[in-house]
Design an enzyme around this catalytic site. Structure first.
Site, short mmCIF file in Angstrom:
data_model
loop_
_atom_site.label_atom_id
_atom_site.label_comp_id
_atom_site.label_asym_id
_atom_site.label_seq_id
_atom_site.Cartn_x
_atom_site.Cartn_y
_atom_site.Cartn_z
N SER A 6 0.83 -1.20 0.00
CA SER A 6 0.00 0.00 0.00
C SER A 6 0.87 1.25 0.00
CB SER A 6 -0.91 0.01 1.22
OG SER A 6 -0.15 -0.02 2.42
N TYR A 48 -3.87 0.78 4.28
CA TYR A 48 -4.79 -0.34 4.15
C TYR A 48 -5.37 -0.78 5.50
CZ TYR A 48 -3.94 -1.56 -0.78
OH TYR A 48 -3.89 -1.58 -2.15
N CYS A 62 2.69 -6.77 2.08
CA CYS A 62 1.82 -6.04 3.01
C CYS A 62 1.10 -7.08 3.84
CB CYS A 62 0.82 -5.18 2.22
SG CYS A 62 -0.49 -4.44 3.23
N CYS A 75 4.60 -5.58 10.22
CA CYS A 75 4.21 -4.71 9.10
C CYS A 75 5.50 -4.40 8.35
CB CYS A 75 3.55 -3.44 9.61
SG CYS A 75 3.28 -2.17 8.34
#
Length: 271
Positions: free
Chosen positions: A12, A43, A75, A187
């Protein structure tokens, strides 16, 4: 095949550069296409239905431009939601990222592991299943902070991380009697602020999924493509985003050191 593969890395935002960097170090002569959907960033606050439709649309638009051989969904949020639909829609290999819970269990000494991820990733049943399957007997501290992705994005634009805000966000762990000695960066943005996080947890080990993803990509491609490192030969590297704005211009300056310099805007509105 004698040719090198065309590998698409998708996120993203620009957090997936951390995954791209690991793969590029493992396969230096591939052609890389880095695509980020900054038009819909972040996102972590989007619904499942929106993300499934959006990610499929963006990937389809990119594949219409380039003959991609393998896609990496760099992601965690998109991976936990969109992989089944993507694999049904496209015939090429599609690799996702998951929090490195299992490797963390081999590192921790006090059996207290911290999972730092977006709120969406923390809440997914997929994440709970990982913990149940691989971390029985370990204490897992979960902290969902979508704001950290913004910190990483801004850092790559040349804006320093606000350490006071970061410290305030980390208070739930800073107040623990037994803090995690191993922190999973769940992440792909978070490795870019690892140094800042380490100032608050100087004794902790940090782990992310980059190395494991690079190994998986190599395994999937090694039998059908030339992955030989020829005197450090570099392939073709392109960057695409779904929105071009001043922030993208700043980011391009920052990521040039990763040999990502050729930019093209990807218009998905008409797809």
């Amino acid at each position: 095949m004698s040719r090198v593969p065309n590998i698409l890395i998708f996120d993203s935002g620009i957090g997936g550069i951390s995954v791209y960097n690991e793969i590029q170090q493992r396969i230096s002569n591939a052609n890389y296409f880095y695509l980020f959907d900054n038009q819909a960033f972040p996102y972590g606050d989007k619904s499942n239905a929106f993300l499934i439709k959006r990610v499929n649309k963006v990937i389809r638009a990119e594949l219409a431009l380039y003959p991609i051989d393998l896609v990496v969904i760099a992601c965690n949020t998109a991976s936990t939601i969109c992989l089944p639909s993507l694999r049904q829609a496209f015939s090429i290999p599609i690799v996702g990222v998951v929090p490195a819970i299992k490797p963390a269990t081999t590192i921790t000494k006090n059996k207290c592991i911290g999972l730092l991820a977006t709120k969406a990733t923390i809440q997914r049943q997929y994440t709970q299943n990982l913990i149940s399957e691989f971390a029985q007997g370990y204490h897992i501290e979960l902290l969902g902070l979508s704001e950290l992705a913004l910190f990483a994005e801004r850092k790559l634009e040349g804006i320093a991380v606000d350490m006071l805000k970061l410290k305030n966000l980390m208070q739930p762990w800073l107040q623990l009697t037994v803090p995690p000695d191993t922190i999973v960066l769940g992440c792909t943005h978070y490795p870019f602020i690892k140094d800042e996080l380490a100032t608050f947890f100087p004794s902790a080990s940090f782990i992310d999924s980059g190395y494991a993803i690079a190994s998986r990509v190599y395994h999937l491609l090694k039998d059908n493509f030339d992955l030989t490192k020829l005197n450090g030969n570099k392939g073709i590297n392109k960057v695409n985003s779904t929105l071009f704005n001043p922030q993208v211009a700043n980011v391009l300056k920052s990521i040039a050191k990763y040999n990502l310099v050729e930019y093209q805007h990807l218009n998905v509105n008409d797809v």
